[in-house]
Write a protein that holds these residues in place. Structure first.
Motif, short mmCIF file in Angstrom:
data_model
loop_
_atom_site.label_atom_id
_atom_site.label_comp_id
_atom_site.label_asym_id
_atom_site.label_seq_id
_atom_site.Cartn_x
_atom_site.Cartn_y
_atom_site.Cartn_z
N ASP A 152 27.55 88.88 29.44
CA ASP A 152 28.06 90.16 28.93
C ASP A 152 27.80 90.33 27.44
O ASP A 152 27.50 91.45 26.98
N ALA A 153 27.89 89.26 26.67
CA ALA A 153 27.66 89.39 25.23
C ALA A 153 26.22 89.81 24.94
O ALA A 153 25.97 90.67 24.08
N ALA A 154 25.27 89.22 25.66
CA ALA A 154 23.87 89.61 25.47
C ALA A 154 23.64 91.05 25.90
O ALA A 154 22.93 91.81 25.22
N VAL A 155 24.25 91.45 26.99
CA VAL A 155 24.11 92.83 27.47
C VAL A 155 24.65 93.82 26.45
O VAL A 155 24.04 94.86 26.17
N GLU A 156 25.81 93.51 25.87
CA GLU A 156 26.39 94.41 24.87
C GLU A 156 25.46 94.58 23.67
O GLU A 156 25.32 95.68 23.12
N ARG A 157 24.81 93.50 23.25
CA ARG A 157 23.88 93.61 22.12
C ARG A 157 22.68 94.48 22.49
O ARG A 157 22.20 95.29 21.67
N ILE A 158 22.18 94.33 23.69
CA ILE A 158 21.06 95.16 24.14
C ILE A 158 21.44 96.63 24.14
O ILE A 158 20.71 97.51 23.64
N LEU A 159 22.61 96.94 24.69
CA LEU A 159 23.05 98.34 24.78
C LEU A 159 23.34 98.93 23.41
O LEU A 159 23.04 100.12 23.16
N SER A 160 23.88 98.14 22.51
CA SER A 160 24.22 98.67 21.19
C SER A 160 22.99 98.87 20.32
O SER A 160 22.94 99.81 19.51
N LEU A 161 21.98 98.02 20.48
CA LEU A 161 20.78 98.10 19.64
C LEU A 161 19.68 98.95 20.25
O LEU A 161 18.84 99.50 19.53
N ALA A 162 19.65 99.06 21.59
CA ALA A 162 18.71 99.91 22.31
C ALA A 162 17.25 99.69 21.89
O ALA A 162 16.57 100.63 21.47
N PRO A 163 16.73 98.48 21.99
CA PRO A 163 15.33 98.24 21.66
C PRO A 163 14.40 98.85 22.70
O PRO A 163 14.81 99.14 23.84
N ASP A 164 13.17 99.03 22.33
CA ASP A 164 12.17 99.51 23.29
C ASP A 164 11.82 98.43 24.31
O ASP A 164 11.51 98.73 25.46
N VAL A 165 11.85 97.16 23.87
CA VAL A 165 11.48 96.06 24.75
C VAL A 165 12.31 94.84 24.39
O VAL A 165 12.61 94.60 23.22
N VAL A 166 12.69 94.09 25.43
CA VAL A 166 13.45 92.85 25.25
C VAL A 166 12.61 91.70 25.81
O VAL A 166 12.15 91.76 26.96
N VAL A 167 12.41 90.68 25.00
CA VAL A 167 11.73 89.46 25.45
C VAL A 167 12.79 88.49 25.94
O VAL A 167 13.68 88.08 25.18
N LEU A 168 12.72 88.14 27.23
CA LEU A 168 13.72 87.28 27.86
C LEU A 168 13.18 85.86 28.02
O LEU A 168 12.07 85.67 28.53
N ALA A 169 13.99 84.88 27.63
CA ALA A 169 13.63 83.47 27.83
C ALA A 169 14.89 82.72 28.27
O ALA A 169 15.50 81.99 27.50
N THR A 170 15.27 82.97 29.52
CA THR A 170 16.46 82.35 30.11
C THR A 170 16.06 81.77 31.47
O THR A 170 14.88 81.74 31.83
N ALA A 171 17.03 81.33 32.24
CA ALA A 171 16.80 80.96 33.63
C ALA A 171 16.87 82.21 34.51
O ALA A 171 17.31 83.28 34.05
N PRO A 172 16.45 82.13 35.78
CA PRO A 172 16.38 83.34 36.62
C PRO A 172 17.71 84.06 36.80
O PRO A 172 17.77 85.29 36.70
N ALA A 173 18.80 83.34 37.09
CA ALA A 173 20.07 84.01 37.34
C ALA A 173 20.53 84.79 36.13
O ALA A 173 21.02 85.93 36.25
N GLU A 174 20.38 84.22 34.95
CA GLU A 174 20.79 84.90 33.72
C GLU A 174 19.90 86.11 33.44
O GLU A 174 20.40 87.16 33.01
N ALA A 175 18.61 85.97 33.68
CA ALA A 175 17.70 87.09 33.47
C ALA A 175 18.05 88.25 34.40
O ALA A 175 18.11 89.42 33.98
#
Length: 433
Positions: free
Chosen positions: A243-266
């Motif tokens: 949830d913390a990562a999601v909130e940062r994505i929603l608040s910053l609204a980037p054009d693209v997010v580079v993900l480097a996690t495991a599958p479930a988290e991604a």
């Protein structure tokens, strides 16, 4: 550590039959050859040998086969490697020897301590490590490997493996690094969707997520793109949810997010972001995908907003390597892409054993010396490579795919052989593990 005892064995090496153009006769030549051998090589055949008259080369494997966070992937990596070496043996072996990976395989559960313990158990019996899964795990025994002249295939894409100062010239890595993967993926994104105005990274800190984040930041600097944030997260086993990562994505609204996690988290990050209106795209590093995600409610969001970056051809690739992989399964399908990883990762060690055998010495020191100038043929899954020089970023390639439940293993290739068009400074590891 004392040098391994070297023994000599006389072998008959049969040259292939040469067919005359007139087809009236075939001829062959037989030459004597002497091969010096040391630790991990025996005159006796391997257990369950394919070629009863061959000696045996023992390789070790330290892998997460059960109980660790990458056990599903690790088990399939191991099966792919077993199939690869079985194929080698069925084609006569190497230099009069079959290859055995099974006898000295040990489960590490992805624990650094267990990796070190199991390394000490198998090290006196093997010629080389056919698999050492994990960067911190491999780093924990690298000094011992250095003293023992023990080369290894790594289960990792940490950028340091491209540099002898970091891996002591012992590691036979294949493909890009997490760092260069970000550059290739973002160059592809820009070609496909236009250069973004902003990006952010979300990943597990360390040799994986931080390596990817540094690559993304270098790309952004070279292309005058704003990096809004580098968000460090952790597996749900440690932080319960994303949830913390999601909130940062929603608040910053980037054009693209580079993900480097495991599958479930991604999957959780993509699905929760999409459900709350995020319409940017996610570029997912190779470990972010597992076919089991096809069975989750996240599949719709992943199919719409996520692209997977892989270091070589996927299951639907058309190279000789992929044909051989599919044939090894007799019409079956592996549980995940780890089977492909295990097979493709094994090509450099096969080439190294062949080179050392041709030069007359199957010993640890001979293998280490033979890495310089080693030419590796990946049968089309990757561009061929010569070890001994630091590759330029433009030498690496990637495959871009999209989730698709209608295809086997769940990803459909959009394009393979993608290379970076952005130049970054890649003269040393992007991060330390």
């Amino acid at each position: 550590m004392t040098n391994p005892t070297i023994t000599w064995r006389r072998r008959l090496i049969a040259a292939p039959a040469i067919l005359a153009l007139t087809a009236v006769a075939a001829c062959s030549a037989v030459d004597d050859g002497d091969v010096a051998t040391g630790t991990g090589v025996t005159d006796d055949p391997c257990p369950n040998a394919v070629n009863a008259d061959n000696g045996c080369i023992y390789l070790g494997a330290l892998n997460d086969l059960e109980g660790g966070p990458f056990a599903e992937l690790g088990a399939q990596i191991h099966q792919g490697q077993l199939a690869f070496w079985r194929n080698v043996n069925e084609n006569g072996g190497i230099g009069g020897y079959d290859i055995d990976l099974g006898t000295y395989t040990r489960n590490t559960a992805y624990s650094v301590d267990e990796h070190a313990t199991q390394y000490q158990d198998i090290e006196p019996h093997i010629l080389a490590l056919g698999m050492s899964l994990g960067t911190p795990q491999t780093e924990s025994v690298l000094a011992d490997m250095d003293r023992a002249n023990l080369v290894a295939i790594p289960g990792s894409w940490w950028s340091g493996l491209h540099f002898d100062d970091a891996d002591r010239g012992l590691i036979l890595e294949s493909g890009y690094s997490y760092c260069t993967e970000s550059v290739i993926g973002l160059d592809w994104f820009s070609e496909e969707y236009g250069t973004p105005e902003s990006l952010m990274t979300v990943g597990f800190p360390g040799d994986y997520g931080s390596d990817a984040a540094v690559g993304a930041a270098a790309w952004a600097e070279a292309n005058d793109v704003e990096v809004l944030a580098q968000v460090d997260t952790a597996p749900n086993a440690m932080v319960q949810n994303q949830d913390a990562a999601v909130e940062r994505i929603l608040s910053l609204a980037p054009d693209v997010v580079v993900l480097a996690t495991a599958p479930a988290e991604a999957a959780e990050i993509v699905a929760k972001s999409a459900a709350r209106g995020f319409d940017g795209r996610f570029i997912g590093s190779v470990p972010t995908w597992n076919p089991r995600l096809l069975e989750t409610p996240a599949l719709g969001a992943l199919s719409a907003l996520y692209n997977h970056v892989g270091p070589w051809q996927g299951w639907d690739g058309e190279s000789d390597a992929m044909t051989a992989i599919r044939e090894s399964l007799d019409g079956g399908v592996p549980a995940n892409q780890g089977y492909l990883f295990g097979w493709i990762w094994s090509y450099p060690l096969k080439s190294l054993l062949e080179k050392a055998a041709d030069e007359g010495e199957l010993t640890r020191s001979a293998l280490r010396a033979a890495i310089d100038g080693l030419e590796v043929d990946y049968e089309g899954a990757l561009p061929n490579r010569t070890f001994g020089t630091t590759p330029a970023i433009g030498d690496f390639t990637a495959t871009i795919s999209v989730p698709d439940a209608s295809v086997e293993l769940g990803t459909r290739t959009l394009v393979d052989g993608v290379t970076a068009t952005t130049e970054i400074d890649y003269a040393s590891p992007c991060v330390q593990p």
